[in-house]
Design an enzyme around this catalytic site. Structure first.
Site, PDB file in Angstrom:
ATOM      1  N   ASN A 199      -1.813  10.923 -10.297  1.00  0.00           N
ATOM      2  CA  ASN A 199      -0.527  10.683 -10.967  1.00  0.00           C
ATOM      3  C   ASN A 199      -0.389   9.226 -11.385  1.00  0.00           C
ATOM      4  O   ASN A 199       0.321   8.910 -12.319  1.00  0.00           O
ATOM      5  CB  ASN A 199       0.641  10.973  -9.997  1.00  0.00           C
ATOM      6  CG  ASN A 199       0.662  12.413  -9.565  1.00  0.00           C
ATOM      7  OD1 ASN A 199       0.697  13.311 -10.402  1.00  0.00           O
ATOM      8  ND2 ASN A 199       0.637  12.659  -8.253  1.00  0.00           N
ATOM      9  N   SER A 236      10.476   1.850  -1.495  1.00  0.00           N
ATOM     10  CA  SER A 236       9.799   1.779  -2.789  1.00  0.00           C
ATOM     11  C   SER A 236      10.686   1.102  -3.813  1.00  0.00           C
ATOM     12  O   SER A 236      11.928   1.214  -3.748  1.00  0.00           O
ATOM     13  CB  SER A 236       9.492   3.214  -3.234  1.00  0.00           C
ATOM     14  OG  SER A 236       9.145   3.255  -4.583  1.00  0.00           O
ATOM     15  N   LYS A 295      13.855   8.146  -0.428  1.00  0.00           N
ATOM     16  CA  LYS A 295      13.712   6.735  -0.021  1.00  0.00           C
ATOM     17  C   LYS A 295      15.089   6.084   0.116  1.00  0.00           C
ATOM     18  O   LYS A 295      15.355   5.340   1.057  1.00  0.00           O
ATOM     19  CB  LYS A 295      12.845   5.975  -1.033  1.00  0.00           C
ATOM     20  CG  LYS A 295      11.405   6.415  -1.048  1.00  0.00           C
ATOM     21  CD  LYS A 295      10.704   6.152   0.297  1.00  0.00           C
ATOM     22  CE  LYS A 295       9.316   6.734   0.360  1.00  0.00           C
ATOM     23  NZ  LYS A 295       8.725   6.740   1.704  1.00  0.00           N
ATOM     24  N   TYR A 315      12.086  12.521  -4.836  1.00  0.00           N
ATOM     25  CA  TYR A 315      11.296  11.563  -4.048  1.00  0.00           C
ATOM     26  C   TYR A 315      12.066  10.258  -3.876  1.00  0.00           C
ATOM     27  O   TYR A 315      12.207   9.747  -2.755  1.00  0.00           O
ATOM     28  CB  TYR A 315       9.941  11.287  -4.726  1.00  0.00           C
ATOM     29  CG  TYR A 315       9.243  10.090  -4.117  1.00  0.00           C
ATOM     30  CD1 TYR A 315       8.672  10.161  -2.852  1.00  0.00           C
ATOM     31  CD2 TYR A 315       9.209   8.856  -4.786  1.00  0.00           C
ATOM     32  CE1 TYR A 315       8.064   9.047  -2.274  1.00  0.00           C
ATOM     33  CE2 TYR A 315       8.604   7.738  -4.214  1.00  0.00           C
ATOM     34  CZ  TYR A 315       8.037   7.853  -2.957  1.00  0.00           C
ATOM     35  OH  TYR A 315       7.459   6.742  -2.381  1.00  0.00           O
TER      36      TYR A 315
HETATM   37  P1  NAD Z   1      -0.596   8.638   1.512  1.00  0.00           P
HETATM   38  O1  NAD Z   1      -0.247  10.027   1.096  1.00  0.00           O
HETATM   39  O2  NAD Z   1      -1.967   8.147   1.240  1.00  0.00           O
HETATM   40  O3  NAD Z   1      -0.301   8.429   3.069  1.00  0.00           O
HETATM   41  C1  NAD Z   1       0.718   9.123   3.740  1.00  0.00           C
HETATM   42  C2  NAD Z   1       0.103   9.701   4.996  1.00  0.00           C
HETATM   43  O4  NAD Z   1       1.140  10.387   5.725  1.00  0.00           O
HETATM   44  C3  NAD Z   1      -1.008  10.731   4.717  1.00  0.00           C
HETATM   45  O5  NAD Z   1      -2.155  10.424   5.488  1.00  0.00           O
HETATM   46  C4  NAD Z   1      -0.398  12.073   5.134  1.00  0.00           C
HETATM   47  O6  NAD Z   1      -1.377  12.945   5.649  1.00  0.00           O
HETATM   48  C5  NAD Z   1       0.614  11.618   6.188  1.00  0.00           C
HETATM   49  N1  NAD Z   1       1.752  12.531   6.371  1.00  0.00           N
HETATM   50  C6  NAD Z   1       2.592  13.026   5.426  1.00  0.00           C
HETATM   51  N2  NAD Z   1       3.509  13.811   5.993  1.00  0.00           N
HETATM   52  C7  NAD Z   1       3.257  13.815   7.335  1.00  0.00           C
HETATM   53  C8  NAD Z   1       3.859  14.449   8.452  1.00  0.00           C
HETATM   54  N3  NAD Z   1       4.903  15.270   8.333  1.00  0.00           N
HETATM   55  N4  NAD Z   1       3.348  14.219   9.677  1.00  0.00           N
HETATM   56  C9  NAD Z   1       2.266  13.400   9.844  1.00  0.00           C
HETATM   57  N5  NAD Z   1       1.658  12.793   8.823  1.00  0.00           N
HETATM   58  C10 NAD Z   1       2.154  12.994   7.572  1.00  0.00           C
HETATM   59  O7  NAD Z   1       0.496   7.676   0.827  1.00  0.00           O
HETATM   60  P2  NAD Z   1       0.514   6.083   0.704  1.00  0.00           P
HETATM   61  O8  NAD Z   1       0.286   5.752  -0.713  1.00  0.00           O
HETATM   62  O9  NAD Z   1      -0.312   5.472   1.751  1.00  0.00           O
HETATM   63  O10 NAD Z   1       2.059   5.823   1.001  1.00  0.00           O
HETATM   64  C11 NAD Z   1       2.531   5.514   2.287  1.00  0.00           C
HETATM   65  C12 NAD Z   1       4.041   5.366   2.242  1.00  0.00           C
HETATM   66  O11 NAD Z   1       4.393   4.375   1.274  1.00  0.00           O
HETATM   67  C13 NAD Z   1       4.791   6.632   1.833  1.00  0.00           C
HETATM   68  O12 NAD Z   1       5.979   6.697   2.574  1.00  0.00           O
HETATM   69  C14 NAD Z   1       5.100   6.396   0.362  1.00  0.00           C
HETATM   70  O13 NAD Z   1       6.233   7.097  -0.040  1.00  0.00           O
HETATM   71  C15 NAD Z   1       5.330   4.904   0.354  1.00  0.00           C
HETATM   72  N6  NAD Z   1       5.110   4.271  -0.947  1.00  0.00           N
HETATM   73  C16 NAD Z   1       3.916   4.447  -1.581  1.00  0.00           C
HETATM   74  C17 NAD Z   1       3.713   3.837  -2.812  1.00  0.00           C
HETATM   75  C18 NAD Z   1       2.426   4.049  -3.570  1.00  0.00           C
HETATM   76  O14 NAD Z   1       2.415   3.819  -4.781  1.00  0.00           O
HETATM   77  N7  NAD Z   1       1.337   4.431  -2.923  1.00  0.00           N
HETATM   78  C19 NAD Z   1       4.710   3.050  -3.386  1.00  0.00           C
HETATM   79  C20 NAD Z   1       5.922   2.888  -2.700  1.00  0.00           C
HETATM   80  C21 NAD Z   1       6.106   3.505  -1.477  1.00  0.00           C
HETATM   81  C1  WQD Z   2       2.313   2.801 -13.915  1.00  0.00           C
HETATM   82  C2  WQD Z   2       2.368   2.654 -15.424  1.00  0.00           C
HETATM   83  C3  WQD Z   2       3.042   4.660 -16.533  1.00  0.00           C
HETATM   84  C4  WQD Z   2      -0.486   7.032 -15.430  1.00  0.00           C
HETATM   85  C5  WQD Z   2       5.081   5.304  -9.174  1.00  0.00           C
HETATM   86  C6  WQD Z   2       6.296   5.876  -8.522  1.00  0.00           C
HETATM   87  C7  WQD Z   2       6.930   4.843  -7.635  1.00  0.00           C
HETATM   88  C8  WQD Z   2       5.914   4.258  -6.649  1.00  0.00           C
HETATM   89  C9  WQD Z   2       4.678   3.792  -7.339  1.00  0.00           C
HETATM   90  C10 WQD Z   2       6.014   5.504  -4.619  1.00  0.00           C
HETATM   91  C11 WQD Z   2       3.585   3.306 -16.056  1.00  0.00           C
HETATM   92  C12 WQD Z   2       1.631   4.306 -16.901  1.00  0.00           C
HETATM   93  C13 WQD Z   2       0.449   6.023 -15.571  1.00  0.00           C
HETATM   94  C14 WQD Z   2      -1.241   7.431 -16.554  1.00  0.00           C
HETATM   95  C15 WQD Z   2      -0.089   5.788 -17.880  1.00  0.00           C
HETATM   96  N1  WQD Z   2       5.462   5.247  -5.716  1.00  0.00           N
HETATM   97  N2  WQD Z   2       0.654   5.409 -16.771  1.00  0.00           N
HETATM   98  N3  WQD Z   2      -1.005   6.780 -17.744  1.00  0.00           N
HETATM   99  O1  WQD Z   2       5.419   5.131 -12.286  1.00  0.00           O
HETATM  100  O2  WQD Z   2       5.383   2.646 -11.878  1.00  0.00           O
HETATM  101  O3  WQD Z   2       5.465   4.189  -9.973  1.00  0.00           O
HETATM  102  O4  WQD Z   2       4.164   4.842  -8.163  1.00  0.00           O
HETATM  103  O5  WQD Z   2       7.038   5.070  -4.200  1.00  0.00           O
HETATM  104  O6  WQD Z   2       7.977   5.458  -6.990  1.00  0.00           O
HETATM  105  O7  WQD Z   2       7.205   6.282  -9.528  1.00  0.00           O
HETATM  106  O8  WQD Z   2       3.379   4.027 -11.230  1.00  0.00           O
HETATM  107  O9  WQD Z   2       0.944   4.225 -11.530  1.00  0.00           O
HETATM  108  O10 WQD Z   2       2.417   6.201 -12.105  1.00  0.00           O
HETATM  109  O11 WQD Z   2       2.465   4.176 -13.569  1.00  0.00           O
HETATM  110  O12 WQD Z   2       0.090   5.223 -18.983  1.00  0.00           O
HETATM  111  O13 WQD Z   2      -2.086   8.330 -16.493  1.00  0.00           O
HETATM  112  O14 WQD Z   2       1.232   3.326 -15.970  1.00  0.00           O
HETATM  113  O15 WQD Z   2       3.737   5.172 -17.652  1.00  0.00           O
HETATM  114  O16 WQD Z   2       3.956   2.506 -17.151  1.00  0.00           O
HETATM  115  P1  WQD Z   2       4.990   4.026 -11.450  1.00  0.00           P
HETATM  116  P2  WQD Z   2       2.239   4.734 -12.051  1.00  0.00           P
END
Ligand code: NAD
Ligand code: WQD
Length: 335
Positions: A197, A124, A152, A148
């Site tokens: 969130n 991330s 990573k 979190y």
């Molecule tokens: P998500 O929660 O939709 O998908 C994760 C999946 O993993 C879910 O289906 C959950 O049921 C499964 N899971 C969790 N723990 C498990 C376990 N112990 N065993 C088996 N399955 C398990 O999340 P996402 O948004 O698709 O994110 C996928 C990956 O990308 C994650 O590692 C997340 O940290 C990373 N990531 C997400 C974002 C984002 O903004 N969505 C940004 C950066 C990184």
């Molecule tokens: C985006 C912008 C908020 C919600 C997060 C994790 C990051 C990665 C992606 C997993 C920011 C603003 C948000 C709301 C708002 N996830 N905001 N009102 O914070 O950039 O990243 O998700 O790895 O680790 O931290 O994404 O979508 O939460 O926020 O004004 O109700 O929107 O302040 O500027 P963020 P976000």
């Protein structure tokens, strides 16, 4: 040979499984449905016309994982399964370290036993911490500000150490920026539990009438309109990035980090406006206090992924908004 996708029923995982199947790959999904629903598999089948082999297994269950590797011919792993809510990780650090770190260790241990040494890992942009200035490059110093993010960062270091110990391992650390959007069919998309969130699911829930108004967290940042700037990337572009990374692993890359972002920054109010244009729905919002831990600006230098993976994000902000809205409109209650 198959690609094992952990967390393949989740948001990014399901879109990646669709792209893999469309490329003709055989896919084995492992998910415990902690944050996803079985219905997603029907939708994947519907979109691709292909079957997915699915195991409802927790990646912490070493024996079950071992059985899957014994049963299937796995060539590479894409590891999405993790907990991902920043705020929750502050409340429940043990859960986060256990699931995200012990999960990775269990998975890599079983991979090692079965001599599967290719892994694409979901990292991330959060690993860039608070002090780097965008555009963020992969060689910048990393840090974490919450459990979190630390999972990573630790996972990246664990995978780097595994590669150092045995350079037959090939590891792609994909640092995602802010994934939004959905498959253009509107059949799969992001399905958050409870109050979202993240910004885009909050906006779409306001648009569909589930939430009254958006709170814009902070309006006095040093940005063009005072609201936070992020690098939003279409989830299908992100999914394609995984295919490119898998291909690169086969060349033997060692352990390498790649930003997956567009390189463009949009503010909260830019996104609200783009969404209103795409959906023709007005988004009510109010300007509120900053959210703790947020940076003003975060966007990628996407040059390495372009040069080394041959990948660029092709879908713009209008398409991201259109597809997020299409998904939410057609599935107001999620799956
Ligand atoms: P998500 O929660 O939709 O998908 C994760 C999946 O993993 C879910 O289906 C959950 O049921 C499964 N899971 C969790 N723990 C498990 C376990 N112990 N065993 C088996 N399955 C398990 O999340 P996402 O948004 O698709 O994110 C996928 C990956 O990308 C994650 O590692 C997340 O940290 C990373 N990531 C997400 C974002 C984002 O903004 N969505 C940004 C950066 C990184
Ligand atoms: C985006 C912008 C908020 C919600 C997060 C994790 C990051 C990665 C992606 C997993 C920011 C603003 C948000 C709301 C708002 N996830 N905001 N009102 O914070 O950039 O990243 O998700 O790895 O680790 O931290 O994404 O979508 O939460 O926020 O004004 O109700 O929107 O302040 O500027 P963020 P976000």
């Amino acid at each position: 040979m198959s690609i094992l996708v952990t967390g393949g029923a989740g948001y990014i995982g399901s879109h990646t499984v669709v792209e893999l199947l469309n490329c003709g790959e055989d896919v084995v999904v492992v998910d415990n449905y902690y944050n996803s629903k079985p219905e997603v598999l029907n939708r994947i089948r519907e979109i691709t016309g292909r079957e997915v082999k699915f195991y409802e297994v927790d990646i912490l269950d070493r024996e079950a994982l071992d059985g899957i590797f014994a049963q299937e011919e796995i060539e590479s792993v894409i590891h999405f399964a993790a907990y991902k809510a920043v705020g929750e990780s502050v409340e429940k650090p043990i859960d986060y370290y256990y699931n995200n770190i012990t999960g990775l260790l269990t998975l890599t241990e079983v991979m090692k036993k079965h001599r599967v040494k290719n892994i694409v890992f979901s990292s991330s942009a959060t690993v860039y911490g608070l002090n780097n200035i965008s555009p963020l490059r992969e060689d910048m110093p990393t840090s974490a500000t919450n459990p979190y993010g630390r999972t990573k960062l630790m996972a990246e270091e664990i995978l780097r150490d595994i590669h150092t110990s045995d350079n037959a391992w090939n590891v792609a650390l994909l640092r995602y920026f802010n994934p939004i959007g959905a498959h253009e069919s509107g059949r799969i998309g992001e399905n958050p539990n409870g109050i979202p969130n993240n910004l885009m699911p909050y906006i779409t829930q306001v648009a569909v009438g589930k939430r009254e108004k958006l709170s814009v967290f902070g309006s006095n940042y040093d940005t063009h309109d005072g609201t936070g700037v992020r690098d939003y990337i279409h989830v299908v572009d992100l999914a394609v990035g995984h295919i490119k990374a898998l291909n690169k692993l086969k060349e033997g890359i060692g352990c390498e980090a790649y930003n997956l972002g567009t390189g463009n920054g949009y503010s909260v109010l830019d996104l609200v406006k783009a969404f209103e244009e795409a959906s023709s729905v007005e988004i009510r919002y109010e300007l509120t206090e900053r959210r703790a831990g947020d940076v003003a600006t975060c966007f990628a230098d996407a040059g390495r992924a372009k040069k080394e993976l041959g990948w660029i994000a092709e879908r713009g902000i209008a398409e991201m908004c259109r597809d997020s809205w299409n998904w939410q409109r057609k599935n107001p209650e999620g799956y």
